[in-house]
Design a protein around this motif. Structure first.
Motif, PDB file in Angstrom:
ATOM      1  N   GLN A   1       0.828  -1.213   0.000  1.00 24.67           N
ATOM      2  CA  GLN A   1       0.000   0.000   0.000  1.00 24.67           C
ATOM      3  C   GLN A   1       0.860   1.261   0.000  1.00 24.67           C
ATOM      4  O   GLN A   1       0.618   2.188  -0.769  1.00 24.67           O
ATOM      5  CB  GLN A   1      -0.932  -0.002   1.222  1.00 24.67           C
ATOM      6  CG  GLN A   1      -2.058  -1.015   1.109  1.00 24.67           C
ATOM      7  CD  GLN A   1      -2.822  -1.203   2.419  1.00 24.67           C
ATOM      8  OE1 GLN A   1      -2.395  -0.751   3.476  1.00 24.67           O
ATOM      9  NE2 GLN A   1      -3.953  -1.884   2.346  1.00 24.67           N
ATOM     10  N   GLN A   2       1.880   1.284   0.854  1.00 24.92           N
ATOM     11  CA  GLN A   2       2.746   2.460   0.966  1.00 24.92           C
ATOM     12  C   GLN A   2       3.485   2.741  -0.335  1.00 24.92           C
ATOM     13  O   GLN A   2       3.522   3.876  -0.812  1.00 24.92           O
ATOM     14  CB  GLN A   2       3.755   2.275   2.106  1.00 24.92           C
ATOM     15  CG  GLN A   2       3.146   2.291   3.494  1.00 24.92           C
ATOM     16  CD  GLN A   2       4.072   1.711   4.557  1.00 24.92           C
ATOM     17  OE1 GLN A   2       5.232   1.377   4.276  1.00 24.92           O
ATOM     18  NE2 GLN A   2       3.566   1.577   5.776  1.00 24.92           N
ATOM     19  N   VAL A   3       4.087   1.689  -0.903  1.00 20.76           N
ATOM     20  CA  VAL A   3       4.921   1.890  -2.099  1.00 20.76           C
ATOM     21  C   VAL A   3       4.063   2.189  -3.325  1.00 20.76           C
ATOM     22  O   VAL A   3       4.420   3.038  -4.146  1.00 20.76           O
ATOM     23  CB  VAL A   3       5.860   0.687  -2.331  1.00 20.76           C
ATOM     24  CG1 VAL A   3       6.655   0.870  -3.619  1.00 20.76           C
ATOM     25  CG2 VAL A   3       6.802   0.514  -1.148  1.00 20.76           C
ATOM     26  N   ARG A   4       2.908   1.546  -3.435  1.00 21.84           N
ATOM     27  CA  ARG A   4       2.030   1.850  -4.578  1.00 21.84           C
ATOM     28  C   ARG A   4       1.556   3.303  -4.509  1.00 21.84           C
ATOM     29  O   ARG A   4       1.464   3.977  -5.530  1.00 21.84           O
ATOM     30  CB  ARG A   4       0.839   0.890  -4.609  1.00 21.84           C
ATOM     31  CG  ARG A   4       1.234  -0.517  -5.047  1.00 21.84           C
ATOM     32  CD  ARG A   4       0.087  -1.492  -4.919  1.00 21.84           C
ATOM     33  NE  ARG A   4      -0.918  -1.262  -5.953  1.00 21.84           N
ATOM     34  CZ  ARG A   4      -2.095  -1.880  -5.964  1.00 21.84           C
ATOM     35  NH1 ARG A   4      -2.426  -2.720  -5.001  1.00 21.84           N
ATOM     36  NH2 ARG A   4      -2.951  -1.638  -6.926  1.00 21.84           N
ATOM     37  N   GLN A   5       1.283   3.773  -3.316  1.00 25.82           N
ATOM     38  CA  GLN A   5       0.873   5.169  -3.136  1.00 25.82           C
ATOM     39  C   GLN A   5       2.007   6.120  -3.523  1.00 25.82           C
ATOM     40  O   GLN A   5       1.802   7.116  -4.217  1.00 25.82           O
ATOM     41  CB  GLN A   5       0.489   5.385  -1.663  1.00 25.82           C
ATOM     42  CG  GLN A   5      -0.417   6.566  -1.433  1.00 25.82           C
ATOM     43  CD  GLN A   5      -0.994   6.541  -0.014  1.00 25.82           C
ATOM     44  OE1 GLN A   5      -0.664   5.680   0.799  1.00 25.82           O
ATOM     45  NE2 GLN A   5      -1.849   7.479   0.282  1.00 25.82           N
ATOM     46  N   ARG A   6       3.219   5.772  -3.091  1.00 24.29           N
ATOM     47  CA  ARG A   6       4.414   6.565  -3.413  1.00 24.29           C
ATOM     48  C   ARG A   6       4.607   6.634  -4.934  1.00 24.29           C
ATOM     49  O   ARG A   6       4.882   7.682  -5.499  1.00 24.29           O
ATOM     50  CB  ARG A   6       5.611   5.855  -2.770  1.00 24.29           C
ATOM     51  CG  ARG A   6       6.791   6.725  -2.448  1.00 24.29           C
ATOM     52  CD  ARG A   6       7.919   5.870  -1.904  1.00 24.29           C
ATOM     53  NE  ARG A   6       7.651   5.273  -0.605  1.00 24.29           N
ATOM     54  CZ  ARG A   6       8.420   4.337  -0.045  1.00 24.29           C
ATOM     55  NH1 ARG A   6       9.491   3.877  -0.683  1.00 24.29           N
ATOM     56  NH2 ARG A   6       8.134   3.843   1.135  1.00 24.29           N
ATOM     57  N   ARG A   7       4.435   5.484  -5.573  1.00 22.27           N
ATOM     58  CA  ARG A   7       4.625   5.367  -7.023  1.00 22.27           C
ATOM     59  C   ARG A   7       3.572   6.175  -7.770  1.00 22.27           C
ATOM     60  O   ARG A   7       3.870   6.872  -8.735  1.00 22.27           O
ATOM     61  CB  ARG A   7       4.511   3.878  -7.358  1.00 22.27           C
ATOM     62  CG  ARG A   7       5.027   3.424  -8.669  1.00 22.27           C
ATOM     63  CD  ARG A   7       5.032   1.913  -8.739  1.00 22.27           C
ATOM     64  NE  ARG A   7       3.688   1.322  -8.703  1.00 22.27           N
ATOM     65  CZ  ARG A   7       3.456   0.019  -8.741  1.00 22.27           C
ATOM     66  NH1 ARG A   7       4.461  -0.833  -8.781  1.00 22.27           N
ATOM     67  NH2 ARG A   7       2.225  -0.451  -8.730  1.00 22.27           N
ATOM     68  N   ARG A   8       2.324   6.059  -7.317  1.00 25.95           N
ATOM     69  CA  ARG A   8       1.228   6.797  -7.960  1.00 25.95           C
ATOM     70  C   ARG A   8       1.372   8.301  -7.777  1.00 25.95           C
ATOM     71  O   ARG A   8       0.809   9.075  -8.537  1.00 25.95           O
ATOM     72  CB  ARG A   8      -0.113   6.370  -7.370  1.00 25.95           C
ATOM     73  CG  ARG A   8      -0.605   5.027  -7.812  1.00 25.95           C
ATOM     74  CD  ARG A   8      -2.055   4.853  -7.371  1.00 25.95           C
ATOM     75  NE  ARG A   8      -2.372   3.460  -7.151  1.00 25.95           N
ATOM     76  CZ  ARG A   8      -2.679   2.916  -5.976  1.00 25.95           C
ATOM     77  NH1 ARG A   8      -2.707   3.659  -4.887  1.00 25.95           N
ATOM     78  NH2 ARG A   8      -2.967   1.643  -5.887  1.00 25.95           N
TER      79      ARG A   8
ATOM     80  N   PRO B   1       8.187  -7.010 -13.300  1.00 28.53           N
ATOM     81  CA  PRO B   1       7.605  -5.912 -12.524  1.00 28.53           C
ATOM     82  C   PRO B   1       7.656  -6.231 -11.033  1.00 28.53           C
ATOM     83  O   PRO B   1       7.904  -7.378 -10.642  1.00 28.53           O
ATOM     84  CB  PRO B   1       6.154  -5.878 -13.015  1.00 28.53           C
ATOM     85  CG  PRO B   1       5.858  -7.308 -13.356  1.00 28.53           C
ATOM     86  CD  PRO B   1       7.151  -7.895 -13.867  1.00 28.53           C
ATOM     87  N   MET B   2       7.412  -5.231 -10.213  1.00 35.68           N
ATOM     88  CA  MET B   2       7.379  -5.449  -8.770  1.00 35.68           C
ATOM     89  C   MET B   2       6.707  -4.268  -8.103  1.00 35.68           C
ATOM     90  O   MET B   2       6.579  -3.198  -8.694  1.00 35.68           O
ATOM     91  CB  MET B   2       8.790  -5.617  -8.224  1.00 35.68           C
ATOM     92  CG  MET B   2       9.635  -4.367  -8.309  1.00 35.68           C
ATOM     93  SD  MET B   2      11.368  -4.672  -8.052  1.00 35.68           S
ATOM     94  CE  MET B   2      11.799  -5.458  -9.605  1.00 35.68           C
ATOM     95  N   VAL B   3       6.305  -4.480  -6.859  1.00 35.75           N
ATOM     96  CA  VAL B   3       5.796  -3.375  -6.060  1.00 35.75           C
ATOM     97  C   VAL B   3       6.940  -2.754  -5.272  1.00 35.75           C
ATOM     98  O   VAL B   3       7.060  -1.543  -5.180  1.00 35.75           O
ATOM     99  CB  VAL B   3       4.673  -3.844  -5.102  1.00 35.75           C
ATOM    100  CG1 VAL B   3       4.239  -2.706  -4.187  1.00 35.75           C
ATOM    101  CG2 VAL B   3       3.482  -4.345  -5.906  1.00 35.75           C
ATOM    102  N   ALA B   4       7.820  -3.610  -4.717  1.00 40.12           N
ATOM    103  CA  ALA B   4       8.929  -3.097  -3.909  1.00 40.12           C
ATOM    104  C   ALA B   4      10.121  -4.036  -4.013  1.00 40.12           C
ATOM    105  O   ALA B   4       9.983  -5.199  -4.404  1.00 40.12           O
ATOM    106  CB  ALA B   4       8.494  -2.950  -2.450  1.00 40.12           C
TER     107      ALA B   4
END
Length: 198
Positions: A16-23, A132-135
């Motif tokens: 959740q944290q990293v996807r938010q950062r990425r977005r 691909p990856m989330v983190a």
């Protein structure tokens, strides 16, 4: 000691944290980072010298692979995209992708080529898979979306003979990831600012 263990973020919290950062990256930053990562990727021999590569189509703020795909096509390299296996749940097939390929959306709402068995390439025929990856962390450990698709694909990558290369924004790096027995660390990750190798 117990307190510090309890305060470590869970895999889902990291996602959740990293996807938010990425977005949160601006469109301008996304374009700049995509160009930088593409240049870095094209200078990396397992990508530059590959004849057949699997790449993913970016979504949800992922590092944009479009400049890389276009460059690979210009270089005469064959590009393959992941397709959800219709009969073997949780597994991927890799299907040839060209500017003329008919596309559809899968159950995860990700664009993929329409499945044509004549265009499927076995894993042992691929030279490189862009993952691909989330983190990711400083040891090459990768955290995906949670479906395990790439963990299954990468399970025996050395026997199949392809090179897996992670592709991510710098902001997707975290200090440490909680890992499970099925997690496959990557030997290489490309970000806009550097080439990580383990």
């Amino acid at each position: 000691m117990t307190q510090s263990v309890l305060s470590l973020p869970t895999r889902q919290q990291i996602r959740q944290q990293v996807r938010q950062r990425r977005r949160g990256l601006s469109a301008r930053a996304q374009r700049l980072y995509a160009r930088r990562a593409c240049a870095r990727a094209l200078a990396y021999p397992p990508i530059a010298q590959a004849r057949r590569l699997a790449v993913f189509l970016s979504f949800d703020g992922e590092l944009n692979t479009r400049p890389l795909i276009d460059a690979l096509w210009r270089n005469g390299q064959q590009v393959y995209l992941p397709v959800l296996h219709p009969f073997s749940r949780g597994n991927l097939l890799f299907v040839h992708y060209s500017p003329q390929t008919a596309m559809t959306h899968n159950v995860l709402n990700i664009a993929e080529p329409r499945l044509d068995v004549r265009a499927v390439l076995p894993l042992n025929k691929l030279d490189t898979i862009i993952v691909p990856m989330v983190a990711f962390d400083r040891t090459g450990q990768r955290l995906g979306m949670g479906g395990g698709f790439y963990d299954r694909t990468l399970q025996n990558w050395r026997q199949h003979g392809f090179t897996p290369v992670g592709y991510a924004h710098d902001c997707q790096q975290v200090e440490a990831l909680p890992s499970e027995s099925w997690d496959i660390p990557l030997p290489t990750i490309i970000t806009p600012s550097r080439l990580w190798q383990w």
